[in-house]
Design an enzyme around this catalytic site. Structure first.
Site, PDB file in Angstrom:
ATOM      1  CG  ASP A   1      -2.070   0.960   1.092  1.00 33.03           C
ATOM      2  OD1 ASP A   1      -2.349   1.405  -0.042  1.00 33.03           O
ATOM      3  OD2 ASP A   1      -2.694   1.276   2.121  1.00 33.03           O
TER       4      ASP A   1
ATOM      5  CG  HIS B   1      -4.280  10.745   2.497  1.00 31.09           C
ATOM      6  ND1 HIS B   1      -5.289  10.741   3.455  1.00 31.09           N
ATOM      7  CD2 HIS B   1      -3.414   9.763   2.872  1.00 31.09           C
ATOM      8  CE1 HIS B   1      -5.047   9.788   4.343  1.00 31.09           C
ATOM      9  NE2 HIS B   1      -3.921   9.183   4.023  1.00 31.09           N
TER      10      HIS B   1
ATOM     11  NE  ARG C   1       4.854  15.466  10.167  1.00 36.73           N
ATOM     12  CZ  ARG C   1       4.199  14.737   9.245  1.00 36.73           C
ATOM     13  NH1 ARG C   1       3.715  13.562   9.572  1.00 36.73           N
ATOM     14  NH2 ARG C   1       4.057  15.185   8.023  1.00 36.73           N
TER      15      ARG C   1
ATOM     16  CD  GLU D   1      -6.264   4.583   4.805  1.00 34.83           C
ATOM     17  OE1 GLU D   1      -5.666   3.663   4.200  1.00 34.83           O
ATOM     18  OE2 GLU D   1      -5.696   5.364   5.590  1.00 34.83           O
TER      19      GLU D   1
ATOM     20  CD  GLU E   1      -5.542   2.791  -0.021  1.00 31.54           C
ATOM     21  OE1 GLU E   1      -4.777   2.110  -0.736  1.00 31.54           O
ATOM     22  OE2 GLU E   1      -5.394   2.939   1.213  1.00 31.54           O
TER      23      GLU E   1
ATOM     24  CG  ASP F   1      -5.799  -0.139   3.434  1.00 32.29           C
ATOM     25  OD1 ASP F   1      -5.880  -1.345   3.722  1.00 32.29           O
ATOM     26  OD2 ASP F   1      -4.828   0.571   3.732  1.00 32.29           O
TER      27      ASP F   1
ATOM     28  NE  ARG G   1      -7.720   6.798   9.691  1.00 33.86           N
ATOM     29  CZ  ARG G   1      -7.054   6.580   8.566  1.00 33.86           C
ATOM     30  NH1 ARG G   1      -5.789   6.193   8.591  1.00 33.86           N
ATOM     31  NH2 ARG G   1      -7.658   6.734   7.405  1.00 33.86           N
TER      32      ARG G   1
ATOM     33  CD  GLN H   1      -2.630   4.686  10.904  1.00 32.10           C
ATOM     34  OE1 GLN H   1      -3.844   4.607  10.724  1.00 32.10           O
ATOM     35  NE2 GLN H   1      -1.820   5.212  10.014  1.00 32.10           N
TER      36      GLN H   1
ATOM     37  CE  LYS I   1      -3.075   2.634   7.669  1.00 33.20           C
ATOM     38  NZ  LYS I   1      -4.151   3.185   6.834  1.00 33.20           N
TER      39      LYS I   1
ATOM     40  CB  THR J   1      -7.527  -4.659   2.368  1.00 33.07           C
ATOM     41  OG1 THR J   1      -6.601  -4.276   3.390  1.00 33.07           O
ATOM     42  CG2 THR J   1      -7.412  -3.698   1.196  1.00 33.07           C
TER      43      THR J   1
ATOM     44  CD  GLU K   1      -7.568  12.813   4.236  1.00 34.03           C
ATOM     45  OE1 GLU K   1      -7.120  13.597   3.397  1.00 34.03           O
ATOM     46  OE2 GLU K   1      -7.777  11.601   3.989  1.00 34.03           O
TER      47      GLU K   1
HETATM   48 CA    CA Z   1      -4.111   2.700   3.005  1.00 32.18          CA
END
Ligand code: CA
Length: 432
Positions: free
Chosen positions: A131, A138, A147, A204, A206, A238, A242, A245, A258, A262, A368
């Protein structure tokens, strides 16, 4: 492009006109025999049966039984010349002016199956799954959230397509339920983690692409030959946890967050079908190193994400994005992946990473869209979402549009279900 039409009537909004002819693996409800087919309008066409009738008579496929297989890997391994021969044969057999099938009701009944009679299977035996993280929008959104005091992109991001090796064993076909995973989570301000179901389950958006012939160990694929190694594209969701993660990812990247599911769409759409929809993609600045420099492009594929809670009557579109928003293209991902000599094999799946666009309503994840929980989505029922709840259904679709026809990828669907078994209660049994 000259319009070609079939003797089968196909709705203009269908993802599967004669220009598409994607590859998939299906069985019939009552035969349990997975084999290779294609899709035309509302029909699944049994390509294995067409081959058994001797109708694939080109030099590369004549006499083979490459379609009477439970996975596309052998066909993927044959390469572009064989793929193009198969596509040309199908386009001829299914065209309005070809009588072979059109005028043979008996043969047609053996070969054309309504969707209701068909069970789809994973298109390939997927050996490896990688991936990437190829959307600048993104990556910058995630950077801004996590950050806030630094530059949104890390210094390597515009020099190489960032990626990680994923988990192939938990790739599931559209329709499979997704069980909310449990894991270690560090609550805000806490010194030690708890073990709990994820409270931040996300999707996600993708695109995925299957590898064709692949490369021998030690022999990188050059960026300008990379597309010859791409068999075709599917939609990918995917799923990500969070909170798990955030606690686990340093320093080696995502692991359990993750690896639990998927989801992919069942029909693999070829580069040949997508050729009219090439799109240059963003200008790459700085110019990448020579091994990543290419005239290859991305594709103008509209992408749409819909969510339906258990209380909603119909899904609500929550995001509209496009594959052309990707900064790195697929050829660059293949070239980068193999530059060390790493071998890709037929049926390997590579995915682009979350495809977000430039606007707030084109983000490819709930992280997001709801901006890390600070801007909850409101659903028509009055419910709100920052992350996915049990019973939520997530639908991703994608298509390329031309005047009068579409080439689409169908959809990838998944429904979130509660943790499979209740967490083991703390033992109260004491041996006195
Ligand atoms: Ca992904």
């Amino acid at each position: 492009m000259q319009m070609v039409s079939s003797f089968i009537e196909i709705d203009k909004a269908s993802h599967f006109p004669l220009q598409n002819l994607p590859w998939g693996v299906f069985s019939l409800q009552d035969d349990g025999r997975p084999r290779i087919g294609t899709r035309l309008g509302a029909w699944v066409v049994d390509v294995a049966a067409l081959q058994a009738h001797g109708l694939f008579d080109g030099p590369l496929l004549r006499g083979t039984a490459v379609f009477d297989q439970p996975a596309l890997n052998s066909f993927m391994a044959l390469g572009t010349a064989a793929w193009n021969e198969a596509r040309a044969t199908l386009q001829t057999l299914l065209a309005a002016d070809t009588p072979t099938l059109r005028d043979n009701a008996e043969l047609r009944s053996q070969v054309f199956h309504p969707l209701a009679d068909v069970i789809m299977h994973l298109p390939a035996a997927i050996g490896d799954y990688t991936d990437f993280y190829a959307s600048e929008y993104h990556a910058a959104n995630v950077g801004k959230m996590f950050r806030p005091d630094d530059a949104p992109l890390l210094p390597n991001w515009k020099q190489l397509p960032v990626g990680y090796h994923g988990r192939a064993s938990s790739i599931v076909l559209s329709g499979a339920e997704v069980i909310r995973p449990c894991g270690q989570i560090l609550p805000p301000g806490a010194a030690a983690p708890i073990f709990a179901p994820t409270a931040e389950l996300d999707f996600e958006l993708e695109m995925g692409f299957f590898i064709g012939p692949g490369n021998a160990l030690g022999q990188p694929v050059s960026v300008n030959q990379a597309e010859e190694h791409i068999f075709g594209l599917v939609l990918v969701n995917d799923w990500s946890a969070r909170d798990i993660q955030r606690w686990e990812y340093r320093p080696l990247g995502p692991f359990l967050a993750k690896n639990f599911a998927t989801s992919i769409s069942p029909w693999v759409v070829t580069l040949a079908a997508l050729r009219p929809f090439r799109s240059p993609g963003p200008t790459q600045d700085p110019n990448p190193l020579p091994y990543l420099q290419t005239a290859s492009t991305t594709f103008d594929i509209q992408l749409e994400v819909s969510l339906k809670s258990a209380r909603m009557e119909a899904p609500l579109v929550i995001s509209r994005s496009n594959m052309r928003h990707l900064y790195w293209n697929m050829a660059q991902m293949v070239a980068h992946h193999t530059i060390t000599g790493c071998n890709l094999r037929p049926g390997d799946l590579l995915a682009t990473g979350t495809i977000s666009g430039p606007t707030a309503d084109s983000c490819g994840s709930l992280l997001e869209l709801a901006w890390r929980g600070s801007k909850p989505l409101t659903l028509p029922t009055g419910e709100t979402r920052t992350f996915l709840q049990d019973g939520d259904e997530l639908i991703i679709t994608g298509w390329a549009q031309r005047d009068g026809y579409r080439v689409g990828l169908g959809e990838v669907y998944g429904r979130v279900t509660a943790v499979a078994a209740p967490l083991a209660p703390r033992s109260t049994l004491r041996v006195e």
